[in-house]
Design a protein around this motif. Structure first.
Motif, PDB file in Angstrom:
ATOM      1  N   ALA A 117       0.761  -1.168   0.039  1.00  0.00           N
ATOM      2  CA  ALA A 117      -0.019  -0.091   0.122  1.00  0.00           C
ATOM      3  C   ALA A 117       0.837   1.226  -0.032  1.00  0.00           C
ATOM      4  N   LEU A 118       2.136   1.099   0.624  1.00  0.00           N
ATOM      5  CA  LEU A 118       2.847   2.521   0.847  1.00  0.00           C
ATOM      6  C   LEU A 118       3.449   2.425  -0.729  1.00  0.00           C
ATOM      7  N   ARG A 119       4.019   1.453  -1.319  1.00  0.00           N
ATOM      8  CA  ARG A 119       4.462   1.549  -2.565  1.00  0.00           C
ATOM      9  C   ARG A 119       3.482   2.080  -3.552  1.00  0.00           C
ATOM     10  N   ALA A 120       2.213   1.698  -3.541  1.00  0.00           N
ATOM     11  CA  ALA A 120       1.155   1.916  -4.363  1.00  0.00           C
ATOM     12  C   ALA A 120       0.819   3.523  -4.414  1.00  0.00           C
ATOM     13  N   ARG A 180      10.469  -7.505  -5.681  1.00  0.00           N
ATOM     14  CA  ARG A 180       9.866  -6.625  -6.571  1.00  0.00           C
ATOM     15  C   ARG A 180       9.703  -5.045  -6.117  1.00  0.00           C
ATOM     16  N   LEU A 181       9.073  -5.000  -4.907  1.00  0.00           N
ATOM     17  CA  LEU A 181       8.981  -3.670  -4.207  1.00  0.00           C
ATOM     18  C   LEU A 181      10.021  -3.258  -3.377  1.00  0.00           C
ATOM     19  N   ARG A 182      11.182  -3.931  -3.395  1.00  0.00           N
ATOM     20  CA  ARG A 182      12.363  -3.339  -2.989  1.00  0.00           C
ATOM     21  C   ARG A 182      12.099  -3.176  -1.244  1.00  0.00           C
ATOM     22  N   LEU A 183      11.468  -4.104  -0.568  1.00  0.00           N
ATOM     23  CA  LEU A 183      11.294  -4.216   0.777  1.00  0.00           C
ATOM     24  C   LEU A 183      12.575  -4.763   1.386  1.00  0.00           C
TER      25      LEU A 183
END
Ligand SMILES: *Cc1c(COP(=O)(O)O)cnc(C)c1O
Length: 357
Positions: free
Chosen positions: A67-70, A94-97
């Motif tokens: 949700a933060l990345r979005a 993929r989201l670089r978490l």
């Protein structure tokens, strides 16, 4: 349409102020703002927006991080418990978490993982809390394994304090164990929660992880957030939806929990345990009616609670009620209910309207 008077008002300027307080205390350490549990009940994205000056965010679930990345946040985002199932790993990459690795088999999993890009990780060391983390004796071996893993990027060492809020125990033992486990590895470290950030500057390290203080709440039993220079970020407000004249000897609410010792004016407030107000808050829990301090009476119902209007003679249907917030620290309500402010804030129910002010 929901015109029920119950509303959680979120003061985004207070969130930003509290971050500035954390920033001053943190010195050169970077700030990982802990916004798990829906931003401690204040709303994940609303809180991230108010705290966007932080250096990173820490959440629990992949959904929160996504949700933060979005929303476009490019900050480092830490997953405090790592992944729960290996199927989450490709998305994490993929989201670089930045997941926490807290078991040795997870390090193995990463070492063998086929991912599109490298991921930064935090290696958690169990220095005495015995919840999550590697035993100190295994840290060096696991770090070596991760350093050799093709898909692992940066490594940060992490621990969490069990008693940073309790002056008699403190952090010294865990801090010494962490230092010994990390010695010679030359990696960035993160240790401090709010209590350690406020009280133990020797634990600042490279990243601090304040949570509760960002919401204006003290982690210490003996001090409120206001005493620490923090501003409460949530006001849980409602109103009286009925006023009852209760005769001496009559009960109020379910069961025999409260019987009027004399004739009493009683206010009925639109807020109950299905909203997140603690049912175990007994008679005498502080509450503000028309800005005046009074007390709850009897058992909290699912959708309502009762308050004593003896000291608020002008109160009427529609009079404002503050369950907690500026003027009534949530810490005091929590103490009266035998719990902690963390639980009250994170228990705000989905049916409660939440609005930024
Ligand atoms: C929740 C959490 C924090 C924040 O703790 P506060 O007491 O709210 O400051 C920090 N670190 C970890 C690992 C956490 O789970």
């Amino acid at each position: 349409m929901n015109l029920r008077p119950l509303i959680a008002r979120i003061d985004t300027a207070a969130l930003a102020h509290n971050l500035a307080v954390a920033r001053r205390l943190a010195g050169r350490a970077r700030i990982l703002a802990v916004i798990k549990a829906n931003g401690y009940g204040h709303g994940l994205v609303r809180v991230a927006d108010a705290l966007r000056a932080a250096d990173g965010f820490a959440v629990l679930t992949l959904d929160e991080a996504a949700a933060l990345r979005a929303q476009g946040y490019t900050h480092p985002v830490v997953l405090l418990e790592g992944w729960f199932h290996p199927d989450e790993l490709p998305e994490i990459a993929r989201l670089r978490l930045r997941p926490v690795v807290h078991r040795e088999d997870q390090a193995e999993m990463l070492a063998r993982a086929r991912l599109d890009n490298r991921i930064d990780v935090l290696v958690k060391v169990d220095t005495g809390m015995h919840r999550l983390g590697l035993p100190p004796s295994r840290v060096k071996a696991v770090v070596e394994r991760l350093r050799a893993a093709p898909k692992v990027g940066g490594i940060t060492l992490m621990t969490h304090f069990a008693s940073a809020d309790e002056p008699t125990i403190g952090v010294a033992g865990q801090y010494a164990r962490f230092q010994a486990a990390c010695e010679g590895l030359n990696l960035p470290v993160t240790l401090a929660n709010s209590a350690a950030l406020l009280r133990y500057p020797e634990t600042l390290g490279d990243w601090v992880r304040p949570g509760i203080m960002l919401y204006g709440v003290s982690p210490f039993a003996a001090q409120t957030g206001e005493a620490l220079g923090l501003l409460p970020a949530m006001a849980l407000d409602s109103a009286l939806i009925a006023v009852q004249n209760v005769r001496k000897g009559e009960g109020v609410g379910y069961g025999p929990a409260f019987v009027a010792p004399r004739d009493l004016r009683v206010g009925v407030v639109a807020c109950g345990y299905a909203d997140g107000y603690p049912r175990h808050a007994g008679t005498g829990t502080p509450v503000l009616v028309d800005g005046r301090l009074t007390r709850t009476l009897g058992r909290v119902s699912m959708d309502m609670l009762a308050v004593d209007l003896s000291e608020v003679p002008g109160a009427h249907v529609g009079s404002p009620v503050r369950l907690w917030g500026p003027g009534l620290p949530v810490e005091q309500v929590a103490a009266a209910a035998g719990t902690i402010a963390y639980e009250l804030l994170t228990a705000i129910a989905p049916r409660v309207r939440v609005e930024a002010v």
